[in-house]
Scaffold this motif. Structure first.
Motif, PDB file in Angstrom:
ATOM      1  N   LEU A  18       0.834  -1.210   0.000  1.00 43.52           N
ATOM      2  CA  LEU A  18       0.000   0.000   0.000  1.00 43.52           C
ATOM      3  C   LEU A  18       0.867   1.257   0.000  1.00 43.52           C
ATOM      4  O   LEU A  18       0.673   2.173  -0.812  1.00 43.52           O
ATOM      5  CB  LEU A  18      -0.917   0.000   1.228  1.00 43.52           C
ATOM      6  CG  LEU A  18      -1.717   1.284   1.465  1.00 43.52           C
ATOM      7  CD1 LEU A  18      -2.689   1.556   0.326  1.00 43.52           C
ATOM      8  CD2 LEU A  18      -2.454   1.231   2.802  1.00 43.52           C
ATOM      9  N   ILE A  19       1.858   1.295   0.876  1.00 41.72           N
ATOM     10  CA  ILE A  19       2.743   2.471   0.944  1.00 41.72           C
ATOM     11  C   ILE A  19       3.487   2.630  -0.378  1.00 41.72           C
ATOM     12  O   ILE A  19       3.572   3.725  -0.930  1.00 41.72           O
ATOM     13  CB  ILE A  19       3.747   2.337   2.109  1.00 41.72           C
ATOM     14  CG1 ILE A  19       3.013   2.134   3.433  1.00 41.72           C
ATOM     15  CG2 ILE A  19       4.664   3.556   2.170  1.00 41.72           C
ATOM     16  CD1 ILE A  19       3.919   1.763   4.599  1.00 41.72           C
ATOM     17  N   ALA A  20       4.000   1.500  -0.898  1.00 46.99           N
ATOM     18  CA  ALA A  20       4.753   1.547  -2.162  1.00 46.99           C
ATOM     19  C   ALA A  20       3.869   2.065  -3.302  1.00 46.99           C
ATOM     20  O   ALA A  20       4.298   2.887  -4.103  1.00 46.99           O
ATOM     21  CB  ALA A  20       5.294   0.162  -2.497  1.00 46.99           C
ATOM     22  N   ALA A  21       2.606   1.600  -3.332  1.00 44.76           N
ATOM     23  CA  ALA A  21       1.696   2.011  -4.409  1.00 44.76           C
ATOM     24  C   ALA A  21       1.471   3.522  -4.388  1.00 44.76           C
ATOM     25  O   ALA A  21       1.471   4.168  -5.435  1.00 44.76           O
ATOM     26  CB  ALA A  21       0.374   1.267  -4.286  1.00 44.76           C
ATOM     27  N   CYS A  22       1.313   4.091  -3.200  1.00 44.02           N
ATOM     28  CA  CYS A  22       1.065   5.539  -3.105  1.00 44.02           C
ATOM     29  C   CYS A  22       2.249   6.332  -3.650  1.00 44.02           C
ATOM     30  O   CYS A  22       2.072   7.368  -4.293  1.00 44.02           O
ATOM     31  CB  CYS A  22       0.784   5.947  -1.662  1.00 44.02           C
ATOM     32  SG  CYS A  22      -0.734   5.243  -1.016  1.00 44.02           S
ATOM     33  N   GLN A  23       3.467   5.820  -3.416  1.00 47.18           N
ATOM     34  CA  GLN A  23       4.667   6.490  -3.953  1.00 47.18           C
ATOM     35  C   GLN A  23       4.653   6.491  -5.473  1.00 47.18           C
ATOM     36  O   GLN A  23       5.387   7.237  -6.119  1.00 47.18           O
ATOM     37  CB  GLN A  23       5.930   5.774  -3.466  1.00 47.18           C
ATOM     38  CG  GLN A  23       6.094   5.748  -1.974  1.00 47.18           C
ATOM     39  CD  GLN A  23       5.932   7.116  -1.354  1.00 47.18           C
ATOM     40  OE1 GLN A  23       4.911   7.425  -0.765  1.00 47.18           O
ATOM     41  NE2 GLN A  23       6.913   7.975  -1.562  1.00 47.18           N
ATOM     42  N   HIS A  24       3.820   5.622  -6.044  1.00 44.10           N
ATOM     43  CA  HIS A  24       3.715   5.434  -7.486  1.00 44.10           C
ATOM     44  C   HIS A  24       3.104   6.671  -8.150  1.00 44.10           C
ATOM     45  O   HIS A  24       3.307   6.903  -9.349  1.00 44.10           O
ATOM     46  CB  HIS A  24       2.820   4.216  -7.727  1.00 44.10           C
ATOM     47  CG  HIS A  24       2.869   3.675  -9.109  1.00 44.10           C
ATOM     48  ND1 HIS A  24       3.732   2.673  -9.470  1.00 44.10           N
ATOM     49  CD2 HIS A  24       2.176   3.990 -10.227  1.00 44.10           C
ATOM     50  CE1 HIS A  24       3.544   2.377 -10.743  1.00 44.10           C
ATOM     51  NE2 HIS A  24       2.619   3.173 -11.232  1.00 44.10           N
ATOM     52  N   GLU A  25       2.341   7.475  -7.386  1.00 42.21           N
ATOM     53  CA  GLU A  25       1.667   8.657  -7.937  1.00 42.21           C
ATOM     54  C   GLU A  25       2.700   9.595  -8.576  1.00 42.21           C
ATOM     55  O   GLU A  25       3.604  10.066  -7.901  1.00 42.21           O
ATOM     56  CB  GLU A  25       0.895   9.388  -6.834  1.00 42.21           C
ATOM     57  CG  GLU A  25       0.309  10.720  -7.263  1.00 42.21           C
ATOM     58  CD  GLU A  25      -0.626  10.606  -8.478  1.00 42.21           C
ATOM     59  OE1 GLU A  25      -1.616   9.874  -8.383  1.00 42.21           O
ATOM     60  OE2 GLU A  25      -0.321  11.233  -9.515  1.00 42.21           O
ATOM     61  N   ALA A  26       2.528   9.856  -9.869  1.00 37.47           N
ATOM     62  CA  ALA A  26       3.540  10.617 -10.616  1.00 37.47           C
ATOM     63  C   ALA A  26       3.377  12.127 -10.424  1.00 37.47           C
ATOM     64  O   ALA A  26       4.338  12.878 -10.523  1.00 37.47           O
ATOM     65  CB  ALA A  26       3.454  10.276 -12.103  1.00 37.47           C
ATOM     66  N   LEU A  29       0.379  13.701  -4.900  1.00 37.92           N
ATOM     67  CA  LEU A  29       1.062  12.949  -3.838  1.00 37.92           C
ATOM     68  C   LEU A  29       1.096  13.769  -2.545  1.00 37.92           C
ATOM     69  O   LEU A  29       0.780  13.262  -1.470  1.00 37.92           O
ATOM     70  CB  LEU A  29       2.485  12.587  -4.274  1.00 37.92           C
ATOM     71  CG  LEU A  29       3.324  11.819  -3.243  1.00 37.92           C
ATOM     72  CD1 LEU A  29       2.636  10.526  -2.813  1.00 37.92           C
ATOM     73  CD2 LEU A  29       4.724  11.516  -3.774  1.00 37.92           C
TER      74      LEU A  29
END
Lengths: 280, 280
Positions: free
Chosen positions: B188-196, B201
């Motif tokens: 979940l944390i990793a996915a949020c960092q995905h926001e370009a 973000l």
């Protein structure tokens, strides 16, 4: 100023309590007569009714119904409104609501107080629910500055942290931090039920502690609310889920390939990224 | 009875505090002289050393090192032991440890106190850490009943809830409720960092509240601990991840196909299943 509130549940009821204590005259509308009676008995509204026309004198009206009822409620409300009346909603999704209401009423301002609790209904209403919580307002190019200022002024009195952004920005942001966690967490609970051996399942239930409790909390919440989030923010939720699955697969591949150094890098990155999301 | 503790961190140090207050003589061994000095200064051990031979007079020894060091530690310890000395460990994974230690020492009993905190190290050690927490003991067909009873007796004095099961049952159960949540939450944390989009973000970070905080907690924890879980319980963690991904895909498909009734059924099932895992 006279404030109207449609939907006297957790959010509507808590708004009523705080705004009355600020000295406003608060008029409440609920579909259920019993809720109106409770609101009057608790003294959280000056007057309550099941009839929207009660709100004719209101200068500012908070629509606190479930997302799926907002548009229909506003259409029934319009005949009773003075042209200067300001409308705002508290829906947890904004783009679809703002798209639907902007054409119906010029003095509309989309809003989202991020202050839920596990409980719901007027019995769960409480004072100071919004203190230090985020309260997002999503004006558009068409939103009259006076309408925005009216809503922002009242929200600041709740001592909430006011944020302004476009409806699309709100929906994309909450997809990550509010809607994705619900699906991720529900998947965890569902997966555990997958265990075919009853001895193992019972042992897992007995051994579960704070880690499972916290990770599973939002996935064990109100099903209707979860469906609303997915339904009214479908595109952004699917986009977040696609990214989530990518990262889940990366972590899984590390474990399959016993690539422990890379797994530790991933976990160090998540450990470092999390504090930026934590405020309390 | 003289009790030895190898590894004076959160678990070893907390065991020392409780067992001394029960009147036992407690001998502590740490790789770091400074930790030994701290343990003596805090008065949580009667004696401490960096040398395993200090434990020669011990009747019961708790091995509280990281999982990856347990086997090597026991091999170094063996020359100093009386044949009647009982060994137990506190590793969060059991099958691989029990497989490795059973042949080395007959009087070994695998154990897992499920009592972590965010902190680690001897400074985090505290009295009553194990009260009302699950403490799993994993005897095998070869475990002498006297050895099991010795460990169980001491664990009961900690006021922990003692569970007995096979090492394989323990590992499969904790994969669901302890190890899977770490990967799910880290994803979940990793996915949020995905926001370009940095604006989105930052907004997501600002709007994140209790839902995100709880769902992301275990995924933002100690990276080494996460790797150990995956590494030493690899098969069961992968099995749980496969089931998790299946259920995540089911939920995603409901949203893609706008199958809201089925999504609500799934969420109602998770809402009903969760309480069985919640005790506090």
């Amino acid at each position: 100023m006279i404030i109207g509130i449609i939907g006297l549940g957790l959010i509507g009821g808590s708004l009523a309590i705080d705004l009355r204590s600020q000295g406003y005259s608060v008029l409440g509308v609920s579909r259920r007569m019993q809720t109106c009676e409770t609101a009057l008995r608790l003294g959280i509204v000056n007057d309550a009714s099941t009839e929207l026309r009660l709100l004719a004198p209101a200068n500012l009206i908070f629509i606190c119904t479930p997302i799926s009822d907002i548009q229909a409620t506003v259409i029934q409300l319009l005949p009773h409104l003075a042209p200067t009346t300001v409308l705002t909603d508290v829906g947890s999704v904004k783009t679809s609501i703002v798209k639907a209401l902007d054409p119906l009423w010029p003095n509309f301002v989309g809003g989202h107080p991020m202050a839920g609790t596990a409980e719901s209904g007027i019995e769960a209403a409480q004072a100071d629910l919004f203190v230090n919580r985020a309260y997002v307002l999503t004006p558009t190019a068409k939103t009259p500055p006076t309408a925005l200022e009216t809503v922002a002024h009242v929200v600041r009195l709740l001592r909430a942290k006011v944020f302004f952004c476009r409806p699309e920005e709100h929906d994309r942001a909450v997809a990550w931090i509010s809607h994705l966690p619900v699906v991720v967490s529900a998947g965890l609970i569902a997966a555990c039920q997958h265990e075919a051996d009853p001895t193992i399942l019972e042992l897992a239930q007995q051994l579960a502690s704070s880690g499972f409790r916290d990770t599973s909390r939002v996935g064990g919440g109100n099903p209707q609310l979860g469906v609303m989030m997915a339904r009214f923010n479908r595109e952004d939720v699917l986009r977040s889920l696609a990214a989530y699955r990518q990262h889940l697969d990366q972590l899984t591949t590390c474990i399959e390939q016993e690539n422990w150094a890379t797994l530790e890098d991933h976990l160090r990155q998540t450990q470092q990224a999390r504090p930026k999301f934590i405020h309390e």
